[in-house]
Write a protein that holds these residues in place. Sequence first.
Motif, PDB file in Angstrom:
ATOM      1  N   LEU A 216       0.818  -1.221   0.000  1.00 35.90           N
ATOM      2  CA  LEU A 216       0.000   0.000   0.000  1.00 35.90           C
ATOM      3  C   LEU A 216       0.846   1.263   0.000  1.00 35.90           C
ATOM      4  N   PHE A 217       2.036   1.219   0.555  1.00 34.36           N
ATOM      5  CA  PHE A 217       2.887   2.413   0.572  1.00 34.36           C
ATOM      6  C   PHE A 217       3.178   2.881  -0.857  1.00 34.36           C
ATOM      7  N   VAL A 218       3.528   1.923  -1.712  1.00 37.02           N
ATOM      8  CA  VAL A 218       3.825   2.264  -3.111  1.00 37.02           C
ATOM      9  C   VAL A 218       2.556   2.704  -3.829  1.00 37.02           C
ATOM     10  N   VAL A 219       1.429   2.012  -3.564  1.00 39.01           N
ATOM     11  CA  VAL A 219       0.152   2.380  -4.191  1.00 39.01           C
ATOM     12  C   VAL A 219      -0.237   3.806  -3.811  1.00 39.01           C
ATOM     13  N   ASN A 220      -0.112   4.107  -2.510  1.00 40.34           N
ATOM     14  CA  ASN A 220      -0.483   5.458  -2.045  1.00 40.34           C
ATOM     15  C   ASN A 220       0.430   6.519  -2.656  1.00 40.34           C
ATOM     16  N   ALA A 221       1.712   6.173  -2.794  1.00 37.63           N
ATOM     17  CA  ALA A 221       2.645   7.125  -3.402  1.00 37.63           C
ATOM     18  C   ALA A 221       2.257   7.395  -4.852  1.00 37.63           C
ATOM     19  N   ARG A 222       1.901   6.322  -5.568  1.00 33.83           N
ATOM     20  CA  ARG A 222       1.451   6.477  -6.949  1.00 33.83           C
ATOM     21  C   ARG A 222       0.165   7.318  -7.007  1.00 33.83           C
ATOM     22  N   GLU A 223      -0.741   7.024  -6.101  1.00 35.51           N
ATOM     23  CA  GLU A 223      -2.024   7.735  -6.090  1.00 35.51           C
ATOM     24  C   GLU A 223      -1.824   9.213  -5.758  1.00 35.51           C
ATOM     25  N   ASN A 224      -0.960   9.501  -4.817  1.00 34.58           N
ATOM     26  CA  ASN A 224      -0.686  10.901  -4.461  1.00 34.58           C
ATOM     27  C   ASN A 224      -0.098  11.670  -5.641  1.00 34.58           C
ATOM     28  N   LYS A 225       0.722  10.955  -6.423  1.00 34.41           N
ATOM     29  CA  LYS A 225       1.312  11.587  -7.608  1.00 34.41           C
ATOM     30  C   LYS A 225       0.229  11.898  -8.640  1.00 34.41           C
ATOM     31  N   VAL A 226      -0.718  10.995  -8.802  1.00 35.37           N
ATOM     32  CA  VAL A 226      -1.832  11.219  -9.728  1.00 35.37           C
ATOM     33  C   VAL A 226      -2.662  12.423  -9.276  1.00 35.37           C
ATOM     34  N   ILE A 227      -2.937  12.481  -7.973  1.00 40.64           N
ATOM     35  CA  ILE A 227      -3.735  13.594  -7.436  1.00 40.64           C
ATOM     36  C   ILE A 227      -2.991  14.916  -7.602  1.00 40.64           C
ATOM     37  N   GLU A 228      -1.699  14.907  -7.312  1.00 40.06           N
ATOM     38  CA  GLU A 228      -0.884  16.115  -7.465  1.00 40.06           C
ATOM     39  C   GLU A 228      -0.900  16.616  -8.916  1.00 40.06           C
ATOM     40  N   THR A 229      -0.769  15.667  -9.848  1.00 40.31           N
ATOM     41  CA  THR A 229      -0.782  16.047 -11.264  1.00 40.31           C
ATOM     42  C   THR A 229      -2.154  16.583 -11.669  1.00 40.31           C
ATOM     43  N   ALA A 230      -3.221  15.964 -11.177  1.00 40.92           N
ATOM     44  CA  ALA A 230      -4.583  16.420 -11.487  1.00 40.92           C
ATOM     45  C   ALA A 230      -4.825  17.821 -10.925  1.00 40.92           C
ATOM     46  N   GLU A 231      -4.291  18.083  -9.729  1.00 46.21           N
ATOM     47  CA  GLU A 231      -4.404  19.428  -9.139  1.00 46.21           C
ATOM     48  C   GLU A 231      -3.714  20.468 -10.019  1.00 46.21           C
ATOM     49  N   LYS A 232      -2.511  20.133 -10.474  1.00 42.42           N
ATOM     50  CA  LYS A 232      -1.772  21.053 -11.341  1.00 42.42           C
ATOM     51  C   LYS A 232      -2.510  21.279 -12.658  1.00 42.42           C
ATOM     52  N   LEU A 233      -3.146  20.223 -13.146  1.00 43.91           N
ATOM     53  CA  LEU A 233      -3.888  20.310 -14.402  1.00 43.91           C
ATOM     54  C   LEU A 233      -5.059  21.289 -14.267  1.00 43.91           C
ATOM     55  N   ILE A 234      -5.792  21.191 -13.180  1.00 41.80           N
ATOM     56  CA  ILE A 234      -6.924  22.098 -12.941  1.00 41.80           C
ATOM     57  C   ILE A 234      -6.435  23.527 -12.763  1.00 41.80           C
ATOM     58  N   SER A 235      -5.352  23.679 -11.993  1.00 45.16           N
ATOM     59  CA  SER A 235      -4.787  25.013 -11.764  1.00 45.16           C
ATOM     60  C   SER A 235      -4.325  25.654 -13.079  1.00 45.16           C
ATOM     61  N   LEU A 236      -3.696  24.841 -13.935  1.00 50.46           N
ATOM     62  CA  LEU A 236      -3.202  25.356 -15.215  1.00 50.46           C
ATOM     63  C   LEU A 236      -4.360  25.712 -16.147  1.00 50.46           C
ATOM     64  N   GLN A 237      -5.414  24.910 -16.131  1.00 47.43           N
ATOM     65  CA  GLN A 237      -6.594  25.225 -16.944  1.00 47.43           C
ATOM     66  C   GLN A 237      -7.206  26.560 -16.525  1.00 47.43           C
ATOM     67  N   PHE A 238      -7.223  26.805 -15.231  1.00 47.70           N
ATOM     68  CA  PHE A 238      -7.741  28.083 -14.720  1.00 47.70           C
ATOM     69  C   PHE A 238      -6.847  29.250 -15.149  1.00 47.70           C
ATOM     70  N   LYS A 239      -5.537  29.054 -15.100  1.00 50.21           N
ATOM     71  CA  LYS A 239      -4.600  30.101 -15.532  1.00 50.21           C
ATOM     72  C   LYS A 239      -4.765  30.426 -17.017  1.00 50.21           C
ATOM     73  N   ILE A 240      -5.006  29.397 -17.826  1.00 52.95           N
ATOM     74  CA  ILE A 240      -5.223  29.613 -19.262  1.00 52.95           C
ATOM     75  C   ILE A 240      -6.465  30.475 -19.491  1.00 52.95           C
ATOM     76  N   ILE A 241      -7.506  30.184 -18.732  1.00 53.63           N
ATOM     77  CA  ILE A 241      -8.742  30.973 -18.857  1.00 53.63           C
ATOM     78  C   ILE A 241      -8.490  32.418 -18.435  1.00 53.63           C
ATOM     79  N   LYS A 242      -7.750  32.604 -17.339  1.00 53.11           N
ATOM     80  CA  LYS A 242      -7.441  33.966 -16.869  1.00 53.11           C
ATOM     81  C   LYS A 242      -6.652  34.743 -17.922  1.00 53.11           C
TER      82      LYS A 242
END
Length: 459
Positions: free
Chosen positions: A419-445
Amino acid sequence: MRARTILLLLVFISTVSYAQEYSYNSFIEQVKQNHPISKQAKIVVEKALADMLGARASFDPTINYQTDNKTFDGKNYYSYENAELKIPTWAGIDVKTGIESNKGQFINSEVSKGYSSYVGIDVPVIKNLVIDKRRAAVLQAKNLIKASEQEKQSILNQLVLDASIDYWKWAAQYQLLKLYKQYVTTATNRFTITKIAYTNGERASLDTLEALTQLQQLKILENEAELLYKNAGIELSNYLWQNNDSAFQLDAQAFPESIESYKGDLNINDLISLSILQNPDVKAYDYKINNLLIEKKLKFQSLLPMLNLKTNILNQNYNVFKDASVQLYQNNYKFGIDMKMPLFVREGRADYKKAKLKITETNLAFAAKKLEVQNKVRLYGNENLYQKNQLEILKNINFNTNTLLKGELIKFYNGDSNLFVVNARENKVIETAEKLISLQFKIIKSYYGAKWASGTINQ
């Protein structure tokens, strides 16, 4: 009994609130129609129209009536009455006509005794012939109306920019909340499965602790995202007004468009060209300069000598044109000349010089404003372009991290990972998704920033 059940069911259905998408177009149209700032912007133009009405008052015809009487010791010393109609004209000539009644034993010898009438004109021959304060005020008021239209547009553009950014900020927070809810559900299911596996002796107790910790961390993120989403909705309510000027809160069941649904392309070269033609702050300079040119023309009159001609045609009784003949115009008239000329013309020269300097000053500010606006368009355009390039890279990263997570989950359920490796992978996915949403908002701005800088955001 059946009818009662149906009635209760209908009442229940009518009280249920259904979530409904609140589109950007519906929101921004409501802002433009009902927001107090939008209505205040319209008042700017109405005030300029009122100023125009006041400027035209200088050309209103006027009726003057004067009377002066004196009676003493039984004697009528004098009785003067004069009613006059004066009509200013755009050419700078004042036309006047009137009637007089002068009686008494001791009236002034300069006035005509009895009843008389007259019609005459006042003509500026040199100074104020081309333009005077009255005509300048009207011409400048016309320019101010056009300038007020640009001021109104500038206010509306800023309002639309602020409202648009806050709407898509709300949409970005909604997207984040959905993201965390999705992974809270996933983490909850994984925690449940891990507990079952532990009960069956297939997993160690530390695995359940690892799964629980991941779930708790995601719930914290979900809680924070829900707070930010609700607060973004409250901020959006600042723009929500009804036709009767009463504010209302955003419906708690309303949700925004998906931030991924935004489609906006910029042609920077076109926007740079349009910024000179459309940006209201730039266009306002045209009318400022026009008004200064009118002022310069008026101040030039101060360099000229004043020479005004006044002439009246006179006649007895109250019909000035009765028995009109060449002899009447040769004998029955009143004529005068007013002349004034400062010897050094210092005040006139100073005013004229200042008027020319104001034009030079404003032209320099105009040039600086055009460059500033064009560079703002370039700045936002560059941001938009490079952010879109980053978005494509980030989408690939997001796809790859999701692929790695799925592979790790397969290995985990096959007993080849932890689970440690799974959680690390999952956290990376969430981090990337957060950046994706933030970048989409910046593009709109950056998109709305470029449209605002070019003056085309409200089109």
